[in-house]
Design a protein around this motif. Structure first.
Motif, PDB file in Angstrom:
ATOM      1  N   ILE A 558      25.047 -20.402  43.454  1.00 47.30           N
ATOM      2  CA  ILE A 558      25.933 -20.693  44.587  1.00 47.30           C
ATOM      3  C   ILE A 558      27.362 -20.879  44.082  1.00 47.30           C
ATOM      4  CG2 ILE A 558      26.477 -22.411  46.351  1.00 47.30           C
ATOM      5  CD1 ILE A 558      24.114 -20.794  47.148  1.00 47.30           C
ATOM      6  N   GLN A 559      28.314 -20.331  44.823  1.00 46.10           N
ATOM      7  CA  GLN A 559      29.721 -20.371  44.405  1.00 46.10           C
ATOM      8  C   GLN A 559      30.591 -20.990  45.500  1.00 46.10           C
ATOM      9  OE1 GLN A 559      31.920 -17.124  42.017  1.00 46.10           O
ATOM     10  NE2 GLN A 559      32.382 -16.586  44.133  1.00 46.10           N
ATOM     11  N   LEU A 560      31.393 -21.986  45.128  1.00 49.14           N
ATOM     12  CA  LEU A 560      32.379 -22.597  46.015  1.00 49.14           C
ATOM     13  C   LEU A 560      33.770 -22.243  45.510  1.00 49.14           C
ATOM     14  CD1 LEU A 560      30.818 -26.178  46.259  1.00 49.14           C
ATOM     15  CD2 LEU A 560      30.649 -24.383  47.980  1.00 49.14           C
ATOM     16  N   GLN A 561      34.709 -22.001  46.442  1.00 44.32           N
ATOM     17  CA  GLN A 561      36.068 -21.644  46.044  1.00 44.32           C
ATOM     18  C   GLN A 561      37.095 -22.254  46.989  1.00 44.32           C
ATOM     19  OE1 GLN A 561      36.123 -17.211  44.353  1.00 44.32           O
ATOM     20  NE2 GLN A 561      35.109 -17.310  46.315  1.00 44.32           N
ATOM     21  N   VAL A 562      38.249 -22.591  46.437  1.00 47.22           N
ATOM     22  CA  VAL A 562      39.426 -22.927  47.232  1.00 47.22           C
ATOM     23  C   VAL A 562      40.421 -21.787  47.033  1.00 47.22           C
ATOM     24  CG1 VAL A 562      41.360 -24.501  47.564  1.00 47.22           C
ATOM     25  CG2 VAL A 562      39.090 -25.415  47.028  1.00 47.22           C
ATOM     26  N   ASP A 602      38.764 -35.773  52.530  1.00 46.60           N
ATOM     27  CA  ASP A 602      38.695 -34.708  51.511  1.00 46.60           C
ATOM     28  C   ASP A 602      37.300 -34.593  50.901  1.00 46.60           C
ATOM     29  OD1 ASP A 602      41.419 -34.052  51.758  1.00 46.60           O
ATOM     30  OD2 ASP A 602      41.977 -35.663  50.372  1.00 46.60           O
ATOM     31  N   LEU A 603      36.260 -34.715  51.719  1.00 44.61           N
ATOM     32  CA  LEU A 603      34.886 -34.689  51.228  1.00 44.61           C
ATOM     33  C   LEU A 603      34.159 -33.437  51.707  1.00 44.61           C
ATOM     34  CD1 LEU A 603      33.909 -38.423  51.891  1.00 44.61           C
ATOM     35  CD2 LEU A 603      34.415 -37.376  49.663  1.00 44.61           C
ATOM     36  N   LEU A 604      33.302 -32.933  50.864  1.00 41.12           N
ATOM     37  CA  LEU A 604      32.449 -31.791  51.187  1.00 41.12           C
ATOM     38  C   LEU A 604      31.016 -32.132  50.809  1.00 41.12           C
ATOM     39  CD1 LEU A 604      31.921 -28.757  51.907  1.00 41.12           C
ATOM     40  CD2 LEU A 604      32.361 -28.257  49.479  1.00 41.12           C
ATOM     41  N   ALA A 605      30.084 -31.910  51.743  1.00 43.01           N
ATOM     42  CA  ALA A 605      28.658 -32.095  51.461  1.00 43.01           C
ATOM     43  C   ALA A 605      27.930 -30.792  51.738  1.00 43.01           C
ATOM     44  CB  ALA A 605      28.075 -33.219  52.315  1.00 43.01           C
ATOM     45  N   VAL A 606      27.107 -30.358  50.770  1.00 43.91           N
ATOM     46  CA  VAL A 606      26.313 -29.136  50.948  1.00 43.91           C
ATOM     47  C   VAL A 606      24.878 -29.386  50.470  1.00 43.91           C
ATOM     48  CG1 VAL A 606      28.172 -27.442  50.851  1.00 43.91           C
ATOM     49  CG2 VAL A 606      27.204 -28.301  48.728  1.00 43.91           C
ATOM     50  N   GLY A 627      18.451 -31.707  47.023  1.00 41.65           N
ATOM     51  CA  GLY A 627      19.023 -32.778  47.825  1.00 41.65           C
ATOM     52  C   GLY A 627      20.365 -32.376  48.385  1.00 41.65           C
ATOM     53  N   LEU A 628      21.310 -33.300  48.371  1.00 41.66           N
ATOM     54  CA  LEU A 628      22.644 -33.078  48.923  1.00 41.66           C
ATOM     55  C   LEU A 628      23.695 -33.326  47.850  1.00 41.66           C
ATOM     56  CD1 LEU A 628      24.138 -32.598  51.763  1.00 41.66           C
ATOM     57  CD2 LEU A 628      24.553 -35.076  51.674  1.00 41.66           C
ATOM     58  N   LEU A 629      24.560 -32.331  47.607  1.00 42.10           N
ATOM     59  CA  LEU A 629      25.677 -32.506  46.680  1.00 42.10           C
ATOM     60  C   LEU A 629      26.928 -32.910  47.464  1.00 42.10           C
ATOM     61  CD1 LEU A 629      25.485 -29.565  44.114  1.00 42.10           C
ATOM     62  CD2 LEU A 629      24.527 -31.874  43.936  1.00 42.10           C
ATOM     63  N   VAL A 630      27.697 -33.824  46.881  1.00 40.08           N
ATOM     64  CA  VAL A 630      28.919 -34.300  47.519  1.00 40.08           C
ATOM     65  C   VAL A 630      30.087 -34.097  46.565  1.00 40.08           C
ATOM     66  CG1 VAL A 630      30.102 -36.255  48.575  1.00 40.08           C
ATOM     67  CG2 VAL A 630      27.627 -36.011  48.850  1.00 40.08           C
ATOM     68  N   TYR A 631      31.160 -33.468  47.078  1.00 41.36           N
ATOM     69  CA  TYR A 631      32.365 -33.193  46.286  1.00 41.36           C
ATOM     70  C   TYR A 631      33.591 -33.819  46.949  1.00 41.36           C
ATOM     71  CZ  TYR A 631      29.904 -29.451  43.746  1.00 41.36           C
ATOM     72  OH  TYR A 631      29.042 -28.736  42.955  1.00 41.36           O
ATOM     73  N   GLY A 637      43.669 -30.647  43.346  1.00 42.63           N
ATOM     74  CA  GLY A 637      42.676 -31.026  42.344  1.00 42.63           C
ATOM     75  C   GLY A 637      41.426 -30.189  42.321  1.00 42.63           C
ATOM     76  N   GLY A 638      41.235 -29.324  43.323  1.00 41.94           N
ATOM     77  CA  GLY A 638      40.026 -28.499  43.361  1.00 41.94           C
ATOM     78  C   GLY A 638      38.780 -29.338  43.607  1.00 41.94           C
ATOM     79  N   PHE A 639      37.670 -28.964  42.964  1.00 47.54           N
ATOM     80  CA  PHE A 639      36.382 -29.604  43.201  1.00 47.54           C
ATOM     81  C   PHE A 639      36.115 -30.704  42.174  1.00 47.54           C
ATOM     82  CE2 PHE A 639      35.973 -25.288  44.846  1.00 47.54           C
ATOM     83  CZ  PHE A 639      35.476 -25.522  46.125  1.00 47.54           C
ATOM     84  N   THR A 640      35.759 -31.883  42.663  1.00 43.69           N
ATOM     85  CA  THR A 640      35.306 -32.979  41.815  1.00 43.69           C
ATOM     86  C   THR A 640      33.939 -33.418  42.316  1.00 43.69           C
ATOM     87  OG1 THR A 640      37.574 -33.746  41.432  1.00 43.69           O
ATOM     88  CG2 THR A 640      35.776 -35.295  40.954  1.00 43.69           C
ATOM     89  N   LEU A 641      32.906 -33.200  41.515  1.00 44.47           N
ATOM     90  CA  LEU A 641      31.548 -33.571  41.921  1.00 44.47           C
ATOM     91  C   LEU A 641      31.400 -35.087  41.884  1.00 44.47           C
ATOM     92  CD1 LEU A 641      28.652 -32.748  42.679  1.00 44.47           C
ATOM     93  CD2 LEU A 641      28.146 -32.637  40.218  1.00 44.47           C
ATOM     94  N   LEU A 642      31.079 -35.673  43.038  1.00 47.16           N
ATOM     95  CA  LEU A 642      30.860 -37.120  43.108  1.00 47.16           C
ATOM     96  C   LEU A 642      29.414 -37.489  42.830  1.00 47.16           C
ATOM     97  CD1 LEU A 642      33.013 -38.056  46.238  1.00 47.16           C
ATOM     98  CD2 LEU A 642      33.689 -37.910  43.834  1.00 47.16           C
ATOM     99  N   GLY A 643      28.511 -36.520  42.990  1.00 49.97           N
ATOM    100  CA  GLY A 643      27.104 -36.775  42.708  1.00 49.97           C
ATOM    101  C   GLY A 643      26.204 -36.129  43.731  1.00 49.97           C
TER     102      GLY A 643
END
Length: 709
Positions: A558-562, A602-606, A627-631, A637-643
């Motif tokens: 899977i690929q995420l982009q800004v 500024d949160l993303l959940a996938v 599960g669910l990834l949260v960025y 700053g682009g993507f920062t994985l929060l967990g």
């Protein structure tokens, strides 16, 4: 005990006087249909004059389909009457009550995410809804209310059983509108929801549709107030404020009792001569069947062929039932194409109003649905049949096309009004391949199929002129040899992603609808299946990485982009995140409702199923996260994985369960949806809601089962 107070039926209005404007419109439509008849098929729909008009059109289609099937069977039978089974050798046959808890009732989060919709202020139905204080979920056959705030004390508040299988809903103020599929089939087939549209068609699920309306003023005690049942299936819907507009598809018409093989003839294509039948006798037997079928079709009442509805209201111990056809004969619009034998109705009602549902009905096959605050479009795919007339005005070599039917939406529960129809070459991908701006519809389509080298794509601009959607502008021959994987329109700009080996992102200048053009292009590995608008100058995309193999490419993780599109001529990737390897999957890759971008923080959940190992054309060896990834996602700053919020234990070599063989168009992640409330996230799977703080995503503070009562 409930008592039945009275039963009413809606009359069928066979004739109707038209206004002067309507008469002029009908004359114009008739002239257009006449021109189409001379030069080819027309996408235009013509209003029926009477029940006899509806009946004759429907029965002509039924006769045509019946005779075509009989002719096919007769052809095989005639051959079988010539040869013996010994001439072919042996062949094998294939068969084919309530739970209540005290707490911080009525508390609401200061900021929270809602359903990810295509257009602002146009709600889309989903099986999860959120109002910042309560979370509403359809699961295990029930409508469930979770008291969700404060999040650390979230708990199940109530549940209400829904007849059939609840699929999606709206929640508006103190009312829930729930769509469910009943067990009874109306068109054959099982439920197979099509959202992305790359390798599936938008057809409805083939089950009778029920709409259940609940009064949820007391969230702890939902109360049924209405049930509406159709002899058709749910296709799609939109809610604009309190008005709900639902596209219901009614299957291709079938007359019970039609026969397609003579009773006296053995059902075999092998050696009818062995049973003593000559070709003359076979032909005579099929002719008898045809005549009997014609009589049966002719004597079938038209009322049995029209869409119908049963509307039940509950008031205390009283029940009020209204039933009858959805539309009178004089309000039905008939198709001019030969590939349509079913109906599509746009059913409207206002939440909180006592009036019956209202509907606009057209003869059409189902298709992708796109809606704005004022309009709703249904786009239907067509494939060229050499034996049928093709659409006038399309190029001679065009073999697939899309018709588009436009409805004008009304408020107060009034029926949407059929407005116009048009046709473009190629087939559209999904609802995001359409976008309306200043009254013009932009639609992106692909002609042909990869890996055919003649594949290309087109963006057409349509404008309503009378009863027609007329093409006023076009960008043609986009990305030869590639097909469309995602589209997004935003005001005067459009974005189209195509793919074969790399991901060309085309930036379209649509400011002049009569002269649209490609403004910029960006080539990057992989392809996007969904594009989200972070703001007017930045896209947040989701899709797949790819491994170039020369003539083609393997899809990978899977690929995420800004992507920065502030300079339309020079789009630029600001940051990229690749998750897992081939076989990794996410519900959000093919269903935008699972993609949660919480712009306020500024949160993303996938949802994610992450696989590792493999490579090239080999799938990953082990599932390492489900599960669910949260960025945290920002332009700078682009993507920062929060967990991640876990829902399943990772696989090990000793406990392998084969969860990595996921094809890119078939989302299979355990988690299906997510909701943000301030600094908390709700991760929603079919059986469980996990509630976690952004400070400790790996250890949910609360887990709420979605099974049982």
């Amino acid at each position: 005990m409930f008592s039945l107070t009275f039963l009413t039926a809606w009359p069928i209005g066979c004739t109707r006087e038209a206004s002067e404007d309507e008469a002029s419109s009908q004359v114009a439509a008739g002239e257009e249909a006449d021109r189409a008849e001379r030069s080819g098929a027309s996408p235009a729909l013509v209003r029926a004059d009477s029940c006899e008009d509806v009946a004759s059109t429907l029965k002509a289609r039924l006769v045509e389909a019946m005779e075509a099937q009989l002719e096919s069977n007769l052809s095989g039978a005639m051959a079988a009457a010539t040869y013996s089974c010994e001439d072919y050798g042996e062949e094998e046959e294939e068969e084919e009550e309530e739970e209540e808890e005290e707490g911080d009732a009525g508390a609401t989060a200061s900021e929270y995410s809602e359903t990810n919709t295509q257009e602002v202020d146009v709600d889309e139905a989903d099986f999860v809804k959120n109002d910042g204080g309560f979370l509403y979920v359809l699961a295990d056959g029930r409508f469930r209310v979770l008291d969700a705030w404060p999040a650390a004390k979230a708990h199940a508040l109530s549940s209400y059983p829904i007849k059939g299988t609840p699929r999606r809903m709206y929640v508006h103020a103190d009312t829930a509108v729930i769509y469910s599929s009943l067990d009874e089939l109306v068109g054959g087939g099982e439920y197979n929801e099509c959202t992305y549209g790359y390798d599936c068609d938008f057809t409805g699920d083939g089950h009778k549709l029920q709409i259940t309306v609940l009064d949820i003023a007391d969230r702890a005690r939902p109360r049924r107030i209405r049930e509406v049942v159709f002899n058709g299936s749910y296709l799609n819907s939109r809610r604009v404020d309190k008005d709900v507009h639902t596209a219901v598809v009614f299957p291709e018409l079938e007359v019970p009792g039609l026969s397609y093989w003579p009773d006296a003839l053995p059902q075999t294509y092998c050696g009818l001569q062995d049973f003593g039948f000559t070709q003359t006798e076979v032909q005579a037997l099929f002719e008898e069947v045809r005549l009997a079928n014609l009589k049966l079709i002719e004597t079938t009442p038209v009322t049995q062929l029209l869409p119908s509805v049963s509307d039940t209201r509950y008031a205390g111990d009283q029940i009020h039932i209204t039933q009858g056809p959805l539309s009178s004969c004089g309000e039905v619009y008939l198709a001019q194409t030969g590939d349509t034998r079913g109906f599509l109705s746009l059913v409207s009602f206002a939440i909180g109003e006592e009036t019956p549902v209202d509907a606009s009905t057209i003869m059409s096959r189902p298709g992708a649905v796109y809606g704005t605050k004022d309009s709703l479009y249904v786009a239907v795919r067509h494939w060229r049949n050499p034996d049928d007339a093709w659409f006038a005005g399309l190029e001679e070599d065009v073999t697939d096309a899309t018709t588009v039917h436009k409805f004008a939406l009304a408020s107060g529960g009034a029926a949407a009004e059929y407005a116009a129809s048009g046709v473009v070459k190629g087939r559209l991908l999904n609802q995001f391949a359409m976008g309306e701006h200043h009254g013009a519809l932009r639609i992106a389509t692909t002609s042909g199929y990869v890996p055919d080298p003649n594949v290309y794509s087109t963006v057409s601009v349509l404008k309503e002129q009378g009863s027609r959607l007329v093409e006023i502008g076009r960008i043609d021959d986009i990305a030869p040899t590639e097909d469309i994987r995602s589209v997004r329109f935003n005001g005067d700009v459009g974005f189209v992603v195509t793919f074969k080996k790399t991901d060309p992102l085309f930036v379209l200048d649509l400011a002049d609808p009569g002269a649209p053009s490609i403004k910029g292009e960006l080539k990057i590995p992989g392809f996007s299946t969904y594009m989200h608008l972070m703001d007017d100058d930045h896209l947040l995309t989701m899709g797949y990485d790819a491994d170039d193999q020369g003539d083609f490419a393997w899809f990978q993780g899977i690929q995420l982009q800004v992507i920065d599109v502030s300079d339309l001529a020079n789009p630029e990737v600001l940051d990229k995140e690749v998750i897992g390897t081939r076989g990794s999957t996410s519900e959000a890759a093919t269903d935008h409702l699972a993609f949660t971008y919480f712009k306020a923080r500024d949160l993303l959940a996938v949802p994610m199923t992450i696989c590792q190992g493999g490579g090239g054309g080999q799938y990953g060896d082990l599932m390492t996260f489900s599960g669910l990834l949260v960025y945290r996602v920002t332009v700078d700053g682009g993507f920062t994985l929060l967990g991640g919020v876990p829902h399943e234990e990772p696989e090990t070599p000793q406990a392998w369960s084969g969860k990595c063989n996921n094809w890119w168009t078939d989302s299979a992640s355990k988690v299906k949806r997510s909701v943000f409330m301030e600094d908390w996230v709700f991760s929603i799977a079919p059986d469980l809601v996990n509630v976690a703080s952004l400070d400790d995503l790996a250890h949910p503070a609360v887990s709420i089962p979605l099974t049982g009562k």
